[in-house]
Design a protein around this motif. Structure first.
Motif, PDB file in Angstrom:
ATOM      1  N   LEU A   1       2.362  38.877 -15.574  1.00  0.00           N
ATOM      2  CA  LEU A   1       1.790  39.478 -14.228  1.00  0.00           C
ATOM      3  C   LEU A   1       0.844  39.069 -12.859  1.00  0.00           C
ATOM      4  N   LEU A   2      -0.075  38.263 -14.134  1.00  0.00           N
ATOM      5  CA  LEU A   2      -1.493  38.279 -12.925  1.00  0.00           C
ATOM      6  C   LEU A   2      -0.484  36.455 -12.778  1.00  0.00           C
ATOM      7  N   MET A   3      -0.006  35.964 -13.393  1.00  0.00           N
ATOM      8  CA  MET A   3      -0.181  34.494 -13.460  1.00  0.00           C
ATOM      9  C   MET A   3       1.351  34.187 -12.492  1.00  0.00           C
ATOM     10  N   ALA A   4       2.602  35.757 -12.710  1.00  0.00           N
ATOM     11  CA  ALA A   4       3.478  35.211 -11.731  1.00  0.00           C
ATOM     12  C   ALA A   4       2.883  35.890 -10.098  1.00  0.00           C
ATOM     13  N   TYR A   5       2.266  36.552 -10.139  1.00  0.00           N
ATOM     14  CA  TYR A   5       1.319  36.198  -8.818  1.00  0.00           C
ATOM     15  C   TYR A   5       0.652  35.708  -8.674  1.00  0.00           C
ATOM     16  N   THR A   6      -0.317  34.612  -9.572  1.00  0.00           N
ATOM     17  CA  THR A   6      -1.088  33.491  -9.265  1.00  0.00           C
ATOM     18  C   THR A   6      -0.102  32.549  -8.680  1.00  0.00           C
ATOM     19  N   TRP A   7       0.558  32.237  -9.490  1.00  0.00           N
ATOM     20  CA  TRP A   7       1.940  31.253  -8.866  1.00  0.00           C
ATOM     21  C   TRP A   7       2.403  31.557  -7.528  1.00  0.00           C
ATOM     22  N   TYR A   8       2.831  33.048  -6.654  1.00  0.00           N
ATOM     23  CA  TYR A   8       3.519  33.384  -5.240  1.00  0.00           C
ATOM     24  C   TYR A   8       2.359  32.877  -4.649  1.00  0.00           C
ATOM     25  N   ARG A   9       0.612  33.127  -4.499  1.00  0.00           N
ATOM     26  CA  ARG A   9      -0.258  33.111  -4.073  1.00  0.00           C
ATOM     27  C   ARG A   9      -1.130  31.697  -3.755  1.00  0.00           C
ATOM     28  N   ALA A  10      -0.197  30.959  -4.607  1.00  0.00           N
ATOM     29  CA  ALA A  10      -1.322  29.862  -4.768  1.00  0.00           C
ATOM     30  C   ALA A  10      -1.682  28.965  -3.858  1.00  0.00           C
ATOM     31  N   ASP A  11      -1.200  28.319  -2.631  1.00  0.00           N
ATOM     32  CA  ASP A  11      -1.596  28.146  -1.362  1.00  0.00           C
ATOM     33  C   ASP A  11      -2.567  28.449  -0.645  1.00  0.00           C
ATOM     34  N   ASP A  12      -2.741  30.410  -0.496  1.00  0.00           N
ATOM     35  CA  ASP A  12      -4.394  30.967  -0.141  1.00  0.00           C
ATOM     36  C   ASP A  12      -4.922  31.111  -1.043  1.00  0.00           C
ATOM     37  N   ILE A  13      -5.015  30.789  -2.881  1.00  0.00           N
ATOM     38  CA  ILE A  13      -6.001  30.452  -2.662  1.00  0.00           C
ATOM     39  C   ILE A  13      -6.725  29.062  -3.449  1.00  0.00           C
ATOM     40  N   GLY A  14      -5.843  28.497  -2.645  1.00  0.00           N
ATOM     41  CA  GLY A  14      -6.171  26.631  -2.441  1.00  0.00           C
ATOM     42  C   GLY A  14      -5.975  26.066  -3.659  1.00  0.00           C
ATOM     43  N   ALA A  15      -4.552  26.256  -4.170  1.00  0.00           N
ATOM     44  CA  ALA A  15      -4.831  26.341  -5.605  1.00  0.00           C
ATOM     45  C   ALA A  15      -4.539  24.027  -5.205  1.00  0.00           C
ATOM     46  N   VAL A  16      -4.470  23.415  -6.439  1.00  0.00           N
ATOM     47  CA  VAL A  16      -4.460  22.193  -6.737  1.00  0.00           C
ATOM     48  C   VAL A  16      -3.223  21.881  -8.131  1.00  0.00           C
ATOM     49  N   ARG A  17      -2.766  21.321  -8.255  1.00  0.00           N
ATOM     50  CA  ARG A  17      -1.449  20.421  -9.070  1.00  0.00           C
ATOM     51  C   ARG A  17      -2.035  19.689  -9.693  1.00  0.00           C
ATOM     52  N   HIS A  18      -2.171  19.670 -11.125  1.00  0.00           N
ATOM     53  CA  HIS A  18      -2.461  18.456 -11.742  1.00  0.00           C
ATOM     54  C   HIS A  18      -1.330  17.595 -11.757  1.00  0.00           C
ATOM     55  N   PRO A  19      -1.360  16.531 -12.519  1.00  0.00           N
ATOM     56  CA  PRO A  19      -0.376  15.848 -13.227  1.00  0.00           C
ATOM     57  C   PRO A  19      -0.044  16.672 -14.599  1.00  0.00           C
ATOM     58  N   ARG A  20       1.837  16.674 -14.605  1.00  0.00           N
ATOM     59  CA  ARG A  20       1.919  16.981 -16.336  1.00  0.00           C
ATOM     60  C   ARG A  20       0.790  15.896 -17.339  1.00  0.00           C
ATOM     61  N   ALA A  21       0.272  16.575 -17.844  1.00  0.00           N
ATOM     62  CA  ALA A  21      -0.711  15.780 -19.180  1.00  0.00           C
ATOM     63  C   ALA A  21       0.931  15.341 -20.196  1.00  0.00           C
ATOM     64  N   PRO A  22       0.110  14.544 -20.432  1.00  0.00           N
ATOM     65  CA  PRO A  22       1.282  13.533 -21.654  1.00  0.00           C
ATOM     66  C   PRO A  22       1.471  14.856 -22.749  1.00  0.00           C
ATOM     67  N   ARG A  23       2.435  14.173 -24.018  1.00  0.00           N
ATOM     68  CA  ARG A  23       1.985  14.755 -24.930  1.00  0.00           C
ATOM     69  C   ARG A  23       0.939  14.547 -26.270  1.00  0.00           C
ATOM     70  N   SER A  24       0.636  13.012 -25.707  1.00  0.00           N
ATOM     71  CA  SER A  24      -0.977  13.460 -26.789  1.00  0.00           C
ATOM     72  C   SER A  24      -1.718  13.507 -26.257  1.00  0.00           C
ATOM     73  N   GLU A  25      -1.844  14.213 -25.105  1.00  0.00           N
ATOM     74  CA  GLU A  25      -3.068  15.019 -24.961  1.00  0.00           C
ATOM     75  C   GLU A  25      -3.037  16.535 -25.509  1.00  0.00           C
ATOM     76  N   VAL A  26      -1.788  16.944 -25.340  1.00  0.00           N
ATOM     77  CA  VAL A  26      -1.200  18.104 -25.363  1.00  0.00           C
ATOM     78  C   VAL A  26      -1.314  18.341 -27.061  1.00  0.00           C
ATOM     79  N   TRP A  27      -0.608  17.783 -27.858  1.00  0.00           N
ATOM     80  CA  TRP A  27      -1.540  17.507 -29.569  1.00  0.00           C
ATOM     81  C   TRP A  27      -2.930  17.641 -29.812  1.00  0.00           C
ATOM     82  N   SER A  28      -3.487  15.959 -28.951  1.00  0.00           N
ATOM     83  CA  SER A  28      -5.101  16.196 -29.030  1.00  0.00           C
ATOM     84  C   SER A  28      -6.128  17.121 -28.881  1.00  0.00           C
TER      85      SER A  28
END
Length: 428
Positions: A184-211
């Protein structure tokens, strides 16, 4: 009359600034001395018998294990893993902050530890990326209450020790409610992303996720070892605490972050924290004994019964009372105070004791982010260097989101009982 004097003295002492443990203990001593029908020798007996509990030994162990794991660099590893997983999702570091709290909950078991460890890393990072400071503080504070819900949890250990309920079952019961609130917290944060000044990062490559996953594995394994070991019968909650400490020491040695100086410091901090909790428990034992002796829980249950026979309405009234209490009294103190009074009432209404325990714990935790005290929010404000008054506006909707989660958990018992029934055989 006795109950009125007891609560009156307790309220006066609190208003005078006397610590809650001494407020409970002193009011109990005065009431017993005033009545004169009970030997005062019973006071030390009740005080120490309340602390003579094997499950309570788990408290200093889990506190120490959390400290050891935190200093060993595990927080950085969790943040990196969370960021690689969902840093690209709308809400950016706000989502990472919440997921980090979920993962860190499996180590600390404490909201204060969660907000301190996660906040000290996430708040500066969010500030650097242009997030609005008051929103960052609110996200950190509200997600920190997941610490005592998702196992292992100090509050669950306390509740189990006071009521005799299985701590392992309580641990399992906290998994799904914690995830529901996090979602629920994550869903509301998604909804209010613009208000909190959120910055989206590029999707991490699988190698970085695994590391990053490999680095975070030690943190992810610990709660599995604890819960799995307890439920399989290999060890008790207290023995699980010992395992957690040994695990933390080994991880710290391997990561070369521990040395004699800081290890002694962690042991001292754990001892101080444990002493505070046990003093509160001792004072509450005297207070609760008088309440039980005067038949107050039965009177309260009878009063609620005259007011309503509907268990859902009764539970809702209890939640409202707990939220009000949590506004003024620290979480552990509030839980210790109300559990001996409310647990029998839940049984009178036929509410499943594990479900009732979860509703009680979450209600008290929600009080810890409710003004005017809101100790967890105050701590996050201090870390983020944000004025307390500025967080009130963004705090309200996040509070409402967690309250919605509590209502779901309250009216849908299977949210609490599904995991204990599946993995613990509870109620079968």
């Amino acid at each position: 009359m006795t109950i009125a004097i007891l609560f009156g003295l307790f309220a006066i002492l609190l208003l005078l600034g006397v610590p809650i443990a001494f407020s409970m203990g002193l009011s109990a001593v005065v009431v017993l001395a005033w009545g004169g029908d009970v030997p005062l020798l019973i006071l030390p007996q009740r005080f120490f018998s309340s602390l003579d509990s094997f499950p309570l030994m788990a408290i200093p162990l889990f506190i120490l294990a959390g400290n050891l794991m935190n200093v060993s660099g595990i927080t950085e590893a969790i943040v990196r893993f969370a960021k690689s997983l969902i840093g690209h999702v709308r809400g950016g570091l706000g989502q990472v902050n919440i997921l980090t709290s979920v993962l860190f909950s499996g180590i600390s078991g404490s909201a204060a530890a969660d907000v301190s460890a996660v906040g000290s890393m996430m708040l500066p990072a969010m500030k650097r990326e242009g997030y609005k400071p008051e929103w960052s503080v609110v996200i950190t504070a509200t997600s920190a209450i997941l610490g005592p819900i998702i196992p292992p949890s100090l509050l669950m250990v306390l509740y189990g020790a006071m009521t005799g309920l299985s701590i392992g079952t309580l641990f399992l019961a906290g998994i799904l409610p914690g995830l529901v609130i996090a979602a629920l917290l994550m869903a509301y944060t998604w909804y209010r992303a613009d208000d909190i000044g959120a910055v989206r990062h590029p999707r991490a490559p699988r190698s970085e996720v695994w590391s990053s996953f490999k680095t975070a594995v030690p943190a992810l394994i610990m709660p599995l070892l604890i819960i799995g070991g307890i439920q399989s019968g290999f060890f008790t909650a207290t023995e699980a605490g010992i395992l957690a400490v040994v695990y933390g020491l080994l991880y710290g040695a391997v990561s070369r972050q521990l040395h004699v100086g800081n290890t002694i410091g962690f042991i001292r901090d754990a001892a101080i924290s444990t002493s505070s909790i046990l003093i509160i428990l001792g004072g509450a034992a005297l207070f609760s004994w008088i309440i039980a002796r005067e038949g107050f829980p039965a009177q309260l249950a009878s009063g609620l019964g005259n007011l309503t026979e509907n268990r859902h309405l009764a539970l809702l009234l209890i939640v409202v009372a707990l939220l009000c209490l949590g506004m003024f009294i620290e979480t552990i103190s509030a839980l210790i105070l109300v559990t001996p009074i409310l647990a029998p009432i839940g049984m009178v209404y036929g509410i499943d004791p594990i479900h009732f325990a979860m509703v009680t714990v979450i209600s008290v935790l929600l009080g810890s982010i409710t003004p005017p005290v809101a100790i967890i929010v105050l701590l996050a404000c201090k870390i983020g260097e944000v004025d307390y008054a500025k967080v009130m506006r963004p705090l309200f909707p996040y509070f409402a989101i967690i309250l919605l989660g509590l209502l779901i958990i309250m009216f849908v018992p299977s949210v609490t009982l599904f995991v204990p029934r599946m993995f613990g055989g509870y109620g079968q």
